[in-house]
Design an enzyme around this catalytic site. Sequence first.
Site, PDB file in Angstrom:
ATOM      1  N   ARG B 638       9.180  -1.754   8.897  1.00 53.75           N
ATOM      2  CA  ARG B 638       8.018  -1.441   9.725  1.00 53.75           C
ATOM      3  C   ARG B 638       6.793  -2.165   9.169  1.00 53.75           C
ATOM      4  O   ARG B 638       6.611  -2.246   7.949  1.00 53.75           O
ATOM      5  CB  ARG B 638       7.752   0.061   9.697  1.00 53.75           C
ATOM      6  CG  ARG B 638       6.502   0.457  10.488  1.00 53.75           C
ATOM      7  CD  ARG B 638       5.836   1.689   9.913  1.00 53.75           C
ATOM      8  NE  ARG B 638       6.652   2.880  10.091  1.00 53.75           N
ATOM      9  CZ  ARG B 638       6.622   3.640  11.182  1.00 53.75           C
ATOM     10  NH1 ARG B 638       5.822   3.338  12.168  1.00 53.75           N
ATOM     11  NH2 ARG B 638       7.373   4.701  11.269  1.00 53.75           N
ATOM     12  N   PRO B 642      -0.692  -4.193  10.779  1.00 56.20           N
ATOM     13  CA  PRO B 642      -0.504  -5.558  11.295  1.00 56.20           C
ATOM     14  C   PRO B 642      -1.574  -6.541  10.838  1.00 56.20           C
ATOM     15  O   PRO B 642      -1.263  -7.667  10.452  1.00 56.20           O
ATOM     16  CB  PRO B 642      -0.547  -5.357  12.819  1.00 56.20           C
ATOM     17  CG  PRO B 642      -0.163  -3.940  13.038  1.00 56.20           C
ATOM     18  CD  PRO B 642      -0.672  -3.184  11.845  1.00 56.20           C
ATOM     19  N   GLU B 715       5.128 -10.224  -1.643  1.00 54.75           N
ATOM     20  CA  GLU B 715       5.784 -11.235  -2.470  1.00 54.75           C
ATOM     21  C   GLU B 715       6.736 -12.092  -1.646  1.00 54.75           C
ATOM     22  O   GLU B 715       6.760 -13.311  -1.778  1.00 54.75           O
ATOM     23  CB  GLU B 715       6.564 -10.563  -3.616  1.00 54.75           C
ATOM     24  CG  GLU B 715       5.747  -9.556  -4.391  1.00 54.75           C
ATOM     25  CD  GLU B 715       5.250 -10.051  -5.738  1.00 54.75           C
ATOM     26  OE1 GLU B 715       5.524 -11.207  -6.099  1.00 54.75           O
ATOM     27  OE2 GLU B 715       4.579  -9.269  -6.434  1.00 54.75           O
TER      28      GLU B 715
END
Lengths: 334, 748, 159
Positions: B638, B642, B715
């Site tokens: 999820r 955003p 990462e």
Amino acid sequence: MRPYTYTAPATLEEAVRALSEAGPGTKVLAGGTTLFDLMKLDIETPPAVVDIRALPELAGIDTAGPRELTFGAGALMADVAADPLLRRDYPALAESLAKAASQQLRNMATVGGNLLQRTRCTYFRGGPPFPCNKRLPGSGCAAIGGLDRGHALLGGGDACVATYPGDWAVALIAFDAVLDVTGPRGTRTLPLAGLHVEPGERPDREHTLAWDEIVTRIRVPVTAAGRGSTYHKVRDRESYAFALASAAVAVTLGEGGAVEECRVAVGGVATRPWRCPSAEEELAGAVLDRRSARRAGAAAFAGARAGTHNAFRIELGIRTVAEALRIAGERALR
Amino acid sequence: MTDTEESGDRTAHPWPPVERTPRVGAREKVTGAARYGADHAPPGLAYAIPVVATAGKGRITGLDTAEAAAVPGVLLILSHLDDLGIAPAGYVMADGYAFQSLQPLLDDRIAYRGQPIALVVADTLVAAVHAAGLVRAAYDEEPFAVELDAAGTETVLQEEALPLPFLADVVVGDADGAYERSPLRVDAVYETGPQHQVPMELIGGVAEWHGDTLVVHEGTQSAGALRGGLARQLGIDPDRVQVITPYVGGGFGQKNSLQPHLAPLAVAARRLGRPVKLVLPRAHTFHAASFRPVSRHRVRLGADRSGRLLAAIHEVDQQASRRDLLPATYTEITSRLYGISSFRGRQRHVRTDVQTPGYMRAPFEHPAAFALESALDELACAAGRDPVELRLSNDAGADPVTGKPFSSRHLAACLRRGAELFGWAERPPDPGSMRETDGTLVGWGVAAGAYPVMTVPVLARLRARADGRVLAEVGGHEMGQGITTALARAVAGDLGIGVDRVDVVVGDTRVVPHHLTAGAWGTNSTLLAVHAALLELRARLGVPREGPVDVAAAVAAAGRSAPEQDGAEVVAEALTKGPGQPPEAVDRMRAGLVAPAGPEYPGHVAFSFIAHFAEVRVAPAAPRVRVSRVVSVADCGRVASPVTAEAQVRGAVVWGIGAALSEHSEVDPRFGGFVNADLADYVIPVNADVGRIEVAFVGEPDFTLNPTGVKTLGEVALVGVAPAIANAVFHATGRRPRSLPIRVEDLL
Amino acid sequence: MTSEVVTEFTVNGQAVRLDLDPRESLLDVLRERLGLTGSKKGCDHGQCGACTVHVDGRRVVSCLLPAVQVNGRSVRTIEGVAGPDGALHPLQQAFVDHDALQCGYCTPGQVMSGLACIAEGNAGADDDIREHMSGNLCRCGAYPGILAAVRAAAGRREG
């Protein structure tokens, strides 16, 4: 940073007097982008500083004159770079400034001070433990046999291979610029070609100005070659970086693309702003095309001496000259 | 308070969607109001500047501070000649707190050039800087080695030097035999040089004593490590150390542990009875903290004639310091990116005379992906296969190493969606086949990336207020990755209130204990704790487990029914940790130490995935690579926020451009240390280097992994960018880059 | 001992009079003497742009400017950009809207540079903005957002 006394005279005359009175070792401060930077690194340690930034005698840009262009030494790099006439008639000069540093720095640095910008050699700037004949005469040169990727291919010696980092002086030297210089012994005119010196045995001596002299004006003779000119600069990133190689080139072309007038200088590759008469000779009368441009580039680097990591910049430099000639040639035909 | 085992309530909790919300704290940042560590300026402030060693290794035989001490305004000069009363803090990866085990200023040993040898404190910054420049040291120098192949280095095998199960070499099947039998083979060596994190915020801050309590304002990714480490170093109770770090000006791993300037700074502040500020000069930061070590990778891939992988062998040598070994996990992803049935990894450490290298964004995964994904591109060429198609045909069903399923794996979807967005179908296969009219070569490259999902213990406390606002106090740090935005959205979404009704406090040890925020585990770990705390809060408010809540009304009602609460607020806390982590993990988090192991998922392994597509342009005259276009598609479960997630990926692409094309910390073996120690010579991208970057997400929540469905992003976003660029360079030029950075001289 | 220099200037419209050591940079004076900590130190050598302020309406890096050189001049910092009522300047709002920041450390310098970039007329095309915003490093890599924000505040659409 070491302590120093600061004075900000109101006129050029006062500035010359203040400089003389403060004595040898005193530095003039204009934009500060080199001097203050190196003072922070304890590389420059003047006991006294005379601020000439705002002297009215050093202001002014005149690019409309019939015989010469004049730039007050105190004019800002940003202002000269944005001069509409210069951009149209001498793009190499404007571009050499626009491609230098950042807009913030160009808003601070003066076109006079920029001529005497000191090398970016990391061993020079880094201080101890690096030996550096420029910083500490007689201590040696860490760049020779060291990390010399950015070091000079032209004009170096056994004592120093530090690259002259500026762009503007490279463009100016291609246009036979001269300087007006003022000091306690009066005023003199100095060709820019006579300002910078190769390191030889004394890399700490970088120019021929006396300690108490001030550059007041830069003058460039008018030439039709200005319109067919460019300053081409290759860097490790797209902007805000010193040149790996650069070339200031100006040409006029006659019938059939034959080169009439030709001026070539290279930057980022030499110990001082480097005019390339052999490249100019190579092109004189020749048709400007890929081959002749490449030959001119090769002539410019004929005397190059590579170190450990910088040999690639000979080929890069040759290509940079050739590419600059291509761009300049297109402009000359417009 | 709930002290939930593992990840709390295991039921999936599909939070109601919240509209795209701007970054929390953006207003403070655009107005200059955001206060970073060194912005703190208490009255009576003194200023400190370190002096660093110029010798590459050896002993200090003389330290002359007389001239420095005579500078007006100088208050104190600390050095090994003084008894500072500082104990070592220990190495962060060996039960300690610091980026390396060495604490400078305690003895006359010099382990590397750039090591601090004195700390000058003065009334003013100019006096401190001036005096620091006057300190003179003499050294008895010893030979040193700073490069991988230099004489005097020492190479050790990781599984022998660090005998921990999760650091053992990955071995599946008989990779050597399978490789020898493979009809198609690639055998190549790839190398990435040393790099530095260079966050824009300089290392430093302010130390001050309030009575016998030490208060530190400094940007850090691990306020807990500073607290615990300083307590250990100064011999005081951790409760007498407070670390306040609401904004961190970028971390990228550099600020993930205690740095050695702080204890001497605290000593100086105590001796002077004044607050002291230290901001390290940028040049010092290249030696004062960790860096990404050199790593050299030999990769052998065996495949059938169609390009189906049969074997992979990945052998890595990583630079280390003399004292500490940074546990390497390069093969964790290279053994899993594809369905390779036979894999052998080997990781070694090469001890050199440097500060201890450490974590820099995707510390192992970025170099590992450069090696593997470049080799895969070479294999695609050898097999005559399209690189996307080759990757899709080698996708893994289950984890090749353990045989367990992936909690979720949408790498194929990333590749397909990316190919579509990029227009990959138009790519001609042959190198050098895309050329513009001016002769500029254009190349398209693809590469994939993976990064493990890690989860750490986190304490979250929610305070529902009578005015309807909710305050979330969470252990964690905001380095710009957007953790506060994700937390605010989670609380707002769960309770059905506006994001502007939620306040988030992170980076303050006075409020809650702090986990080390790194490894891209921060957002998913803190969301788990907030998720559990929300359930607890709902219980305390007496409202249903789901659905919108009128917070003000619920707080008022709770106050009426529980008069011992003053009616001003209802508080709920939760402490969560990763699956399979022992209870000590929580104790260690509270102490500011990293978790000993885990998480260990019982039924699966968990990774995020990404696919990057890059377009490069190489001009003929000066063949410097320009990245004109990148498409990145991530599978991070999820998407918790955003706006900030997209920024993380875009930023990682910019990182990848720097890593691939310009960033390299230069080493001169005659002097040791790093030579290009400033922001002019350590070349990171500028605005003009960055073309169009398009970011998309698969967006499938991973409810197998945890109830929030969130995996990890910060990462993995970098993993694979550099090889996508390198592969594009090959496609443009026909030249195969095998070391980074790829600079103009490599393509002349 | 360095003698101090009386220096008078305005910061965000407020008159300031200080006795300055000529070694003090404008950046250090703003941060350490005047409490204006919005301007950031990222390199102290003119290599990053985090300290960008306006002097007499032009953007400069305050770390390389000896503060004594602003005698008689006007300085504008990030603290002087928003309206007195706290209303964000349109460029600041555009930075928020386009998420032109992550850690925020370089952001004050980016905003000051962006304001100047537009005022100079260097925001006419995307490549102009990219070039003229290249004196401000952003390690988080928010460059696409910065481009979008400056473009939007300059009243332009993409392209």
